[in-house]
Design an enzyme around this catalytic site. Structure first.
Site, short mmCIF file in Angstrom:
data_model
loop_
_atom_site.label_atom_id
_atom_site.label_comp_id
_atom_site.label_asym_id
_atom_site.label_seq_id
_atom_site.Cartn_x
_atom_site.Cartn_y
_atom_site.Cartn_z
N PHE A 61 43.79 38.52 42.25
CA PHE A 61 43.71 38.76 43.95
C PHE A 61 43.95 37.30 44.42
O PHE A 61 42.94 36.35 44.10
CB PHE A 61 42.53 39.55 44.45
CG PHE A 61 42.59 39.43 45.80
CD1 PHE A 61 43.80 39.92 46.67
CD2 PHE A 61 41.46 39.14 46.44
CE1 PHE A 61 43.66 39.92 48.06
CE2 PHE A 61 41.46 39.20 47.86
CZ PHE A 61 42.44 39.57 48.66
N ALA A 62 44.80 36.95 45.24
CA ALA A 62 44.95 35.68 45.62
C ALA A 62 45.25 35.61 47.26
O ALA A 62 46.63 36.19 47.30
CB ALA A 62 45.81 34.66 44.85
N HIS A 174 26.38 37.01 34.11
CA HIS A 174 26.11 36.07 35.03
C HIS A 174 25.61 34.70 34.39
O HIS A 174 24.53 34.70 33.82
CB HIS A 174 25.44 36.38 36.32
CG HIS A 174 25.80 35.51 37.29
ND1 HIS A 174 25.28 34.17 37.39
CD2 HIS A 174 26.33 35.82 38.54
CE1 HIS A 174 25.48 33.63 38.61
NE2 HIS A 174 26.29 34.71 39.45
N GLU A 242 29.24 42.43 44.49
CA GLU A 242 28.38 42.07 43.05
C GLU A 242 27.38 43.13 42.71
O GLU A 242 27.03 43.68 41.84
CB GLU A 242 28.09 40.75 42.99
CG GLU A 242 27.83 40.14 41.37
CD GLU A 242 27.69 38.70 41.38
OE1 GLU A 242 28.77 38.33 41.00
OE2 GLU A 242 26.94 38.02 41.54
#
Length: 286
Positions: A61-62, A174, A242
């Site tokens: 996604f940009a 993470h 998140e």
């Protein structure tokens, strides 16, 4: 899509994965492998997947500044390192195709542009992405690929990202919190939130930069995320993308986990556990 014409028995985990080679790193309680350098034998898996004629999708996604700053180097590095030797479709979700930078792809690589439709009532970019992503998965992606990854654009592939990372549900540990204390994990602790994880519970803290698996599994998460954030919004609650991902993976354990080598910030001092950085994280937030 998967070619079942050729009989191919999927290798057992012990045929290609040996965690004993890395006694310095953590393992899971539910027998899902954590992929570290030195723990896997890619050649065993290559023999299996090459016969199946698989196609892997990589969605990114940009929008806005992320197109100018990161998109070209992300695709350039993915073209070089992502699933070399396999058919790959890059799905670029963006709101303005005119801003697409020049992109040159190698053999077995295809690029598909997917327009982002915005909603005036929602400003959260992760929500906008997931709403659009789920529509495209349902519309055509699920029929085009056997495995699908969604990745943040502010990353650069540094080494081969191969078939050892394929699975039904693939999650990214993470890098920062892997080396932290579980009691400090930034889970959603408000009990009324759909992302709530009770104190004292939780396995790992996962990074939202990479999530993958079968198209059906990726779709299941997007739908659960959309439902969760909508329910929280009606209650006047806000949580992070998140946190919803971590709640989903707490309930639905991933079948494969990627070590911090797949999401390492090169600005940090590299600890001895990191033998080879596979993907470099560029500090930014979407």
């Amino acid at each position: 899509m998967l070619n079942r014409d050729h009989e191919a028995e999927e290798p057992q985990l012990s045929d290609w994965f040996n965690p004993k080679k890395r006694p310095d790193v953590k393992t899971t309680d539910w027998f899902a492998p954590i992929i570290w350098e030195g723990t896997y034998n890619r050649q065993v898996l290559e023999k299996y997947y090459k016969r199946l004629n698989i196609t892997i999708g990589l969605a990114v996604f940009a929008m806005g500044k992320f197109v100018d700053q990161y998109l070209q180097q992300f695709i350039h590095s993915a073209n070089k390192h992502f699933m070399k030797g396999y058919s790959v479709i890059f799905y670029i979700l963006m709101d303005d195709f005119s801003k697409l930078p020049p992109i040159k792809l190698g053999p077995l690589r295809t690029l598909k542009l997917c327009i982002i439709f915005k909603q005036h009532t929602w400003k959260d970019l992760n929500y906008i992405y997931m709403r659009n992503f789920s529509v495209y998965i349902l519309g055509h992606i699920q029929y085009e690929v056997d495995f699908l990854f969604s990745m943040s654009v502010n990353q650069i592939f540094k080494n081969n990202f191969g078939v050892e990372n394929l699975g039904k549900s693939v999650a990214q540990l993470h890098a920062w919190w892997y080396f932290g204390h579980a009691k400090n994990f930034p889970y959603e602790r408000r009990s009324k939130s759909a992302a709530f994880i009770p104190p004292g519970e939780g396995d790992f803290y996962y990074h939202s930069a990479i999530f993958g698996g079968t198209p059906r599994e990726v779709l299941a998460f997007t739908e659960e995320y959309i439902k969760g954030i909508q329910n929280d919004t009606r209650r006047g609650l806000q949580s992070t993308y998140e946190c919803y991902l971590n709640k989903y993976l707490f309930i639905n354990k991933p079948t494969k986990l990627l070590s911090p080598e797949y999401n390492w910030d090169l600005n940090f001092r590299t600890p001895p556990q990191i033998k080879r950085v596979k993907i470099a994280w560029q500090s930014a937030s979407i």
